[in-house]
Design a protein around this motif. Structure first.
Motif, PDB file in Angstrom:
ATOM      1  N   TYR A 199      53.421  51.881  20.851  1.00 35.98           N
ATOM      2  CA  TYR A 199      54.751  51.334  20.580  1.00 35.98           C
ATOM      3  C   TYR A 199      54.687  50.249  19.507  1.00 35.98           C
ATOM      4  N   ALA A 200      53.781  50.423  18.551  1.00 36.77           N
ATOM      5  CA  ALA A 200      53.615  49.416  17.500  1.00 36.77           C
ATOM      6  C   ALA A 200      54.882  49.243  16.666  1.00 36.77           C
ATOM      7  N   PHE A 201      55.737  50.243  16.648  1.00 36.41           N
ATOM      8  CA  PHE A 201      56.986  50.173  15.875  1.00 36.41           C
ATOM      9  C   PHE A 201      58.037  49.295  16.552  1.00 36.41           C
ATOM     10  N   VAL A 202      57.793  48.868  17.791  1.00 38.61           N
ATOM     11  CA  VAL A 202      58.750  48.043  18.526  1.00 38.61           C
ATOM     12  C   VAL A 202      58.373  46.572  18.353  1.00 38.61           C
ATOM     13  N   PRO A 203      59.301  45.711  17.956  1.00 35.75           N
ATOM     14  CA  PRO A 203      58.989  44.273  17.818  1.00 35.75           C
ATOM     15  C   PRO A 203      58.491  43.680  19.138  1.00 35.75           C
ATOM     16  N   ASP A 204      57.650  42.661  19.036  1.00 38.06           N
ATOM     17  CA  ASP A 204      57.029  42.073  20.220  1.00 38.06           C
ATOM     18  C   ASP A 204      58.031  41.666  21.304  1.00 38.06           C
ATOM     19  N   PRO A 205      59.101  40.947  20.977  1.00 33.27           N
ATOM     20  CA  PRO A 205      60.027  40.544  22.050  1.00 33.27           C
ATOM     21  C   PRO A 205      60.656  41.739  22.767  1.00 33.27           C
ATOM     22  N   ASP A 206      61.018  42.757  22.009  1.00 28.39           N
ATOM     23  CA  ASP A 206      61.631  43.936  22.622  1.00 28.39           C
ATOM     24  C   ASP A 206      60.616  44.693  23.472  1.00 28.39           C
ATOM     25  N   PHE A 207      59.392  44.800  22.973  1.00 26.31           N
ATOM     26  CA  PHE A 207      58.372  45.494  23.761  1.00 26.31           C
ATOM     27  C   PHE A 207      58.116  44.738  25.059  1.00 26.31           C
ATOM     28  N   ALA A 208      57.973  43.425  24.965  1.00 25.23           N
ATOM     29  CA  ALA A 208      57.690  42.630  26.160  1.00 25.23           C
ATOM     30  C   ALA A 208      58.789  42.805  27.206  1.00 25.23           C
ATOM     31  N   ALA A 209      60.040  42.814  26.774  1.00 22.14           N
ATOM     32  CA  ALA A 209      61.147  42.972  27.719  1.00 22.14           C
ATOM     33  C   ALA A 209      61.123  44.362  28.348  1.00 22.14           C
ATOM     34  N   GLY A 210      60.915  45.391  27.526  1.00 25.68           N
ATOM     35  CA  GLY A 210      60.892  46.744  28.053  1.00 25.68           C
ATOM     36  C   GLY A 210      59.703  47.003  28.957  1.00 25.68           C
ATOM     37  N   ARG A 211      58.553  46.506  28.558  1.00 32.83           N
ATOM     38  CA  ARG A 211      57.350  46.698  29.365  1.00 32.83           C
ATOM     39  C   ARG A 211      57.475  45.951  30.691  1.00 32.83           C
ATOM     40  N   ALA A 212      58.019  44.749  30.660  1.00 35.97           N
ATOM     41  CA  ALA A 212      58.196  43.986  31.895  1.00 35.97           C
ATOM     42  C   ALA A 212      59.110  44.726  32.859  1.00 35.97           C
ATOM     43  N   ALA A 213      60.147  45.373  32.332  1.00 36.64           N
ATOM     44  CA  ALA A 213      61.046  46.139  33.200  1.00 36.64           C
ATOM     45  C   ALA A 213      60.305  47.296  33.861  1.00 36.64           C
ATOM     46  N   VAL A 214      59.439  47.964  33.108  1.00 38.65           N
ATOM     47  CA  VAL A 214      58.649  49.061  33.674  1.00 38.65           C
ATOM     48  C   VAL A 214      57.728  48.539  34.775  1.00 38.65           C
ATOM     49  N   LEU A 215      57.073  47.416  34.512  1.00 44.38           N
ATOM     50  CA  LEU A 215      56.151  46.843  35.495  1.00 44.38           C
ATOM     51  C   LEU A 215      56.886  46.442  36.765  1.00 44.38           C
ATOM     52  N   ARG A 216      58.053  45.841  36.625  1.00 42.85           N
ATOM     53  CA  ARG A 216      58.825  45.462  37.812  1.00 42.85           C
ATOM     54  C   ARG A 216      59.246  46.699  38.601  1.00 42.85           C
ATOM     55  N   GLN A 217      59.619  47.762  37.905  1.00 40.81           N
ATOM     56  CA  GLN A 217      60.008  48.996  38.581  1.00 40.81           C
ATOM     57  C   GLN A 217      58.837  49.557  39.384  1.00 40.81           C
ATOM     58  N   LEU A 218      57.653  49.533  38.806  1.00 39.65           N
ATOM     59  CA  LEU A 218      56.475  50.023  39.514  1.00 39.65           C
ATOM     60  C   LEU A 218      56.158  49.149  40.718  1.00 39.65           C
ATOM     61  N   LEU A 219      56.210  47.853  40.532  1.00 41.35           N
ATOM     62  CA  LEU A 219      55.887  46.939  41.627  1.00 41.35           C
ATOM     63  C   LEU A 219      56.908  47.020  42.762  1.00 41.35           C
ATOM     64  N   ALA A 220      58.113  47.463  42.451  1.00 45.53           N
ATOM     65  CA  ALA A 220      59.151  47.578  43.486  1.00 45.53           C
ATOM     66  C   ALA A 220      58.976  48.815  44.360  1.00 45.53           C
ATOM     67  N   LEU A 221      58.141  49.753  43.933  1.00 44.97           N
ATOM     68  CA  LEU A 221      57.929  50.947  44.753  1.00 44.97           C
ATOM     69  C   LEU A 221      57.226  50.567  46.051  1.00 44.97           C
ATOM     70  N   PRO A 222      57.622  51.152  47.168  1.00 45.03           N
ATOM     71  CA  PRO A 222      56.939  50.844  48.432  1.00 45.03           C
ATOM     72  C   PRO A 222      55.453  51.163  48.369  1.00 45.03           C
ATOM     73  N   HIS A 223      55.107  52.259  47.704  1.00 43.08           N
ATOM     74  CA  HIS A 223      53.719  52.650  47.509  1.00 43.08           C
ATOM     75  C   HIS A 223      53.580  53.219  46.108  1.00 43.08           C
ATOM     76  N   LEU A 224      52.601  52.730  45.360  1.00 40.90           N
ATOM     77  CA  LEU A 224      52.301  53.329  44.072  1.00 40.90           C
ATOM     78  C   LEU A 224      51.562  54.648  44.243  1.00 40.90           C
ATOM     79  N   PHE A 225      50.739  54.731  45.275  1.00 41.88           N
ATOM     80  CA  PHE A 225      49.889  55.894  45.516  1.00 41.88           C
ATOM     81  C   PHE A 225      50.242  56.505  46.862  1.00 41.88           C
ATOM     82  N   ARG A 226      50.334  57.829  46.906  1.00 41.19           N
ATOM     83  CA  ARG A 226      50.861  58.513  48.076  1.00 41.19           C
ATOM     84  C   ARG A 226      49.794  59.261  48.871  1.00 41.19           C
ATOM     85  N   THR A 227      48.701  59.650  48.244  1.00 41.07           N
ATOM     86  CA  THR A 227      47.639  60.289  49.013  1.00 41.07           C
ATOM     87  C   THR A 227      46.849  59.203  49.740  1.00 41.07           C
TER      88      THR A 227
END
Length: 233
Positions: free
Chosen positions: A180-208
């Protein structure tokens, strides 16, 4: 289709992946040859492997590479006892990022559509083709249902990188940033943080059971650390 330069190690990996592909296709075939006359031999899987590996070697990829494909297949091997239809899960791994453009949002759908076109030509039956496509689309959310062991295996294998040692996770995060080098740092940080929060909000990351025991704790620690570094903790 442009590919990245090959080293001796990459060439060896590609040959191993070609062998794996041929074995998986042979296991998944059910005698249906929809793209050929009934008495014709099944198509050679080799050109299909070459096409897929060329896709996985495109220059815009820094994380979603042949190395990632090989790693996912290795994790599927480790989780194989949990799968209902192992060849289907393996085929889904091959296709799950076969179409990958960092600036597009429909990669999973286009990858699934590619599987729906290619697999019948290879003699893979309709039911297994549909299941491969379903599993590819599932990697959009990585949220398989509790009664979906094949989805659990694929998603756990795809997310296993999150539960790696901190240095390996840092390399993964850097590779994602490079894509994602084409994305400016502030925009990447905001988008990536949203992805990380979404993952952390899952009850379980791994199901097996094996994936959860092996990766869950460290993955959450890695995700939380990255989120802090992005200023989004």
């Amino acid at each position: 289709m442009t590919s990245v330069p090959r080293t001796a190690d990459t060439t060896a990996l590609l040959e191993e992946l070609r062998r794996r592909w041929a074995t998986t296709v042979a296991a998944a075939r059910d005698g249906r040859k929809s793209a050929a006359p009934p008495d014709a031999p099944a198509p050679d899987p080799g050109p299909y492997a070459d096409n897929l590996l060329a896709r996985w070697s495109e220059p815009q990829r820094h994380y979603h590479t042949v190395e990632h494909l090989a790693a996912v297949l290795t994790r599927i091997d480790e989780l194989a006892g949990h799968a209902d239809d192992l060849p289907v899960v393996q085929l889904a791994a091959w296709f799950h990022d076969a179409v990958y453009r960092p600036d597009r949002s429909e990669n999973e759908e286009r990858s699934a559509a590619l599987a729906e076109r290619a697999l019948p030509e290879l003699g893979i039956g309709a039911a297994r083709t549909a299941e491969v496509a379903r599993l590819v689309r599932l990697t959009t959310t990585h949220e398989p249902a509790p009664d979906d062991p094949d989805g659990e295996v694929l998603c756990d294998a795809d997310l296993a990188v999150l539960g790696g040692p901190p240095d390996a996770y840092a390399a993964y995060a850097a590779a994602v940033r490079a894509e994602y080098a084409f994305v400016p740092d502030p925009d990447f940080a905001a988008g990536r943080a949203a992805v990380l929060r979404q993952l952390l909000a899952l009850p379980h990351l791994f199901r097996t059971p094996q994936g959860y025991d092996r990766f869950e704790h460290l993955a959450r620690r890695n995700l939380a650390t990255e989120l802090d570094l992005l200023g989004g903790g």
